[in-house]
Design a protein around this motif. Structure first.
Motif, PDB file in Angstrom:
ATOM      1  N   TYR A 108      93.889  62.556 -62.537  1.00 44.78           N
ATOM      2  CA  TYR A 108      92.901  62.425 -63.609  1.00 44.78           C
ATOM      3  C   TYR A 108      91.532  62.403 -62.950  1.00 44.78           C
ATOM      4  CZ  TYR A 108      96.629  60.619 -66.647  1.00 44.78           C
ATOM      5  OH  TYR A 108      97.770  60.450 -67.370  1.00 44.78           O
ATOM      6  N   ALA A 109      90.555  63.040 -63.559  1.00 47.19           N
ATOM      7  CA  ALA A 109      89.179  62.971 -63.067  1.00 47.19           C
ATOM      8  C   ALA A 109      88.395  62.042 -63.991  1.00 47.19           C
ATOM      9  CB  ALA A 109      88.548  64.356 -63.041  1.00 47.19           C
ATOM     10  N   ARG A 110      87.743  61.056 -63.405  1.00 43.93           N
ATOM     11  CA  ARG A 110      86.971  60.075 -64.170  1.00 43.93           C
ATOM     12  C   ARG A 110      85.526  60.093 -63.685  1.00 43.93           C
ATOM     13  NH1 ARG A 110      88.535  59.523 -68.412  1.00 43.93           N
ATOM     14  NH2 ARG A 110      87.457  57.556 -68.617  1.00 43.93           N
ATOM     15  N   PRO A 111      84.550  60.035 -64.604  1.00 46.75           N
ATOM     16  CA  PRO A 111      83.150  60.082 -64.195  1.00 46.75           C
ATOM     17  C   PRO A 111      82.761  58.862 -63.371  1.00 46.75           C
ATOM     18  CG  PRO A 111      83.315  59.539 -66.517  1.00 46.75           C
ATOM     19  CD  PRO A 111      84.708  59.860 -66.045  1.00 46.75           C
ATOM     20  N   ARG A 112      81.868  59.075 -62.437  1.00 45.87           N
ATOM     21  CA  ARG A 112      81.314  57.939 -61.690  1.00 45.87           C
ATOM     22  C   ARG A 112      80.401  57.163 -62.628  1.00 45.87           C
ATOM     23  NH1 ARG A 112      78.589  58.639 -56.749  1.00 45.87           N
ATOM     24  NH2 ARG A 112      79.469  56.645 -56.179  1.00 45.87           N
ATOM     25  N   SER A 113      80.353  55.854 -62.470  1.00 39.84           N
ATOM     26  CA  SER A 113      79.614  55.019 -63.416  1.00 39.84           C
ATOM     27  C   SER A 113      78.113  55.303 -63.410  1.00 39.84           C
ATOM     28  CB  SER A 113      79.885  53.541 -63.149  1.00 39.84           C
ATOM     29  OG  SER A 113      79.385  53.157 -61.892  1.00 39.84           O
ATOM     30  N   SER A 114      77.560  55.760 -62.295  1.00 35.17           N
ATOM     31  CA  SER A 114      76.125  56.077 -62.244  1.00 35.17           C
ATOM     32  C   SER A 114      75.768  57.176 -63.235  1.00 35.17           C
ATOM     33  CB  SER A 114      75.711  56.502 -60.841  1.00 35.17           C
ATOM     34  OG  SER A 114      75.889  55.444 -59.942  1.00 35.17           O
ATOM     35  N   LEU A 115      76.668  58.115 -63.430  1.00 30.54           N
ATOM     36  CA  LEU A 115      76.444  59.195 -64.389  1.00 30.54           C
ATOM     37  C   LEU A 115      76.294  58.604 -65.795  1.00 30.54           C
ATOM     38  CD1 LEU A 115      76.511  62.352 -64.013  1.00 30.54           C
ATOM     39  CD2 LEU A 115      78.810  62.237 -64.929  1.00 30.54           C
ATOM     40  N   LEU A 116      77.224  57.729 -66.157  1.00 25.95           N
ATOM     41  CA  LEU A 116      77.188  57.111 -67.477  1.00 25.95           C
ATOM     42  C   LEU A 116      75.920  56.287 -67.672  1.00 25.95           C
ATOM     43  CD1 LEU A 116      80.903  55.907 -67.535  1.00 25.95           C
ATOM     44  CD2 LEU A 116      79.966  57.975 -68.570  1.00 25.95           C
ATOM     45  N   ARG A 117      75.508  55.585 -66.621  1.00 28.04           N
ATOM     46  CA  ARG A 117      74.315  54.739 -66.706  1.00 28.04           C
ATOM     47  C   ARG A 117      73.032  55.552 -66.839  1.00 28.04           C
ATOM     48  NH1 ARG A 117      75.893  49.424 -64.423  1.00 28.04           N
ATOM     49  NH2 ARG A 117      78.067  49.656 -63.816  1.00 28.04           N
ATOM     50  N   CYS A 118      73.119  56.850 -66.546  1.00 32.13           N
ATOM     51  CA  CYS A 118      71.968  57.744 -66.701  1.00 32.13           C
ATOM     52  C   CYS A 118      71.958  58.437 -68.065  1.00 32.13           C
ATOM     53  CB  CYS A 118      71.969  58.800 -65.600  1.00 32.13           C
ATOM     54  SG  CYS A 118      71.549  58.162 -63.979  1.00 32.13           S
ATOM     55  N   GLY A 119      72.966  58.171 -68.891  1.00 29.41           N
ATOM     56  CA  GLY A 119      73.008  58.791 -70.215  1.00 29.41           C
ATOM     57  C   GLY A 119      73.685  60.143 -70.227  1.00 29.41           C
ATOM     58  N   ALA A 120      74.581  60.372 -69.263  1.00 34.93           N
ATOM     59  CA  ALA A 120      75.324  61.631 -69.199  1.00 34.93           C
ATOM     60  C   ALA A 120      76.818  61.299 -69.136  1.00 34.93           C
ATOM     61  CB  ALA A 120      74.907  62.444 -67.988  1.00 34.93           C
ATOM     62  N   ALA A 121      77.632  62.181 -69.674  1.00 31.35           N
ATOM     63  CA  ALA A 121      79.083  61.974 -69.664  1.00 31.35           C
ATOM     64  C   ALA A 121      79.757  63.205 -69.090  1.00 31.35           C
ATOM     65  CB  ALA A 121      79.590  61.708 -71.074  1.00 31.35           C
ATOM     66  N   LEU A 122      80.888  62.993 -68.475  1.00 31.00           N
ATOM     67  CA  LEU A 122      81.676  64.082 -67.902  1.00 31.00           C
ATOM     68  C   LEU A 122      83.035  64.060 -68.578  1.00 31.00           C
ATOM     69  CD1 LEU A 122      81.004  66.066 -65.550  1.00 31.00           C
ATOM     70  CD2 LEU A 122      82.533  64.698 -64.181  1.00 31.00           C
TER      71      LEU A 122
END
Length: 184
Positions: A108-122
């Motif tokens: 499974y590929a999960r986004p790194r939390s820094s991405l989410l904290r910047c307002g982006a989702a993967l």
């Protein structure tokens, strides 16, 4: 062949030590890592962004895949400093690394939390046993002020799982062996 590489039973999440063993195989579990020591995590491997593309046109998914149509994409070049400044919206990102999953392992590929904290989702899909290639993911920038992404930045962690038993037939879909550019 049964894959016992540590104290865990088949069916569990692979540890850093188990992943290190699989990285030494031919083909390695993951190849093309710019910084393996930084990318190897306690329960996975961070993948980095190789390219970013904008969608152009509509796509279609049908019951039997006969009518499947992927939308066109336009590759976005990074600026002189190797960065993309992305406006809100969807983007297709290609990972730099090549993943080679054995028949006894999926991911499974999960986004790194820094991405989410910047307002982006993967958004990603299951990586089936037997898959080999440079995968893609859907990056959606929700931050109304946009998002800056640097080439080779670590954006997702691939978490590997042993299967209860090896798949009799591994992945044989249309994306097997994908490399380089975003899907057409």
């Amino acid at each position: 062949m049964t894959e016992q590489l540590g104290n865990g039973d088949l069916g569990g999440v692979l540890s850093r030590e188990q992943i290190q063993t699989l990285l030494r195989r031919d083909p390695p579990l993951v190849s093309g890592m710019p910084d393996p020591e930084m990318q190897l995590q306690p329960n996975g491997v961070d993948l980095t962004v190789a390219s970013v593309a904008r969608f152009s046109g509509a796509g279609a998914v049908t019951v039997d895949n006969a009518g499947r149509r992927l939308p066109g994409t336009e590759l976005l070049p990074p600026d002189a400093s190797g960065r993309w400044t992305l406006a809100p919206g969807p983007y297709l990102v290609r990972f730099s690394e090549t993943v080679n999953l054995p028949a006894s392992c999926m991911a499974y590929a999960r986004p790194r939390s820094s991405l989410l904290r910047c307002g982006a989702a993967l958004h990603t899909a299951v990586w089936d046993a037997g898959y080999s290639g440079q995968g893609v993911a859907l990056l959606v920038v929700y931050n109304p002020d946009g998002f800056v992404l640097e080439q080779r930045a670590r954006i997702v962690q691939l978490v590997f799982h042993w299967l209860g038993q090896p798949a009799a037939e591994g992945y044989r879909g249309a994306y097997q062996g994908e490399t380089g550019q975003p899907a057409p």
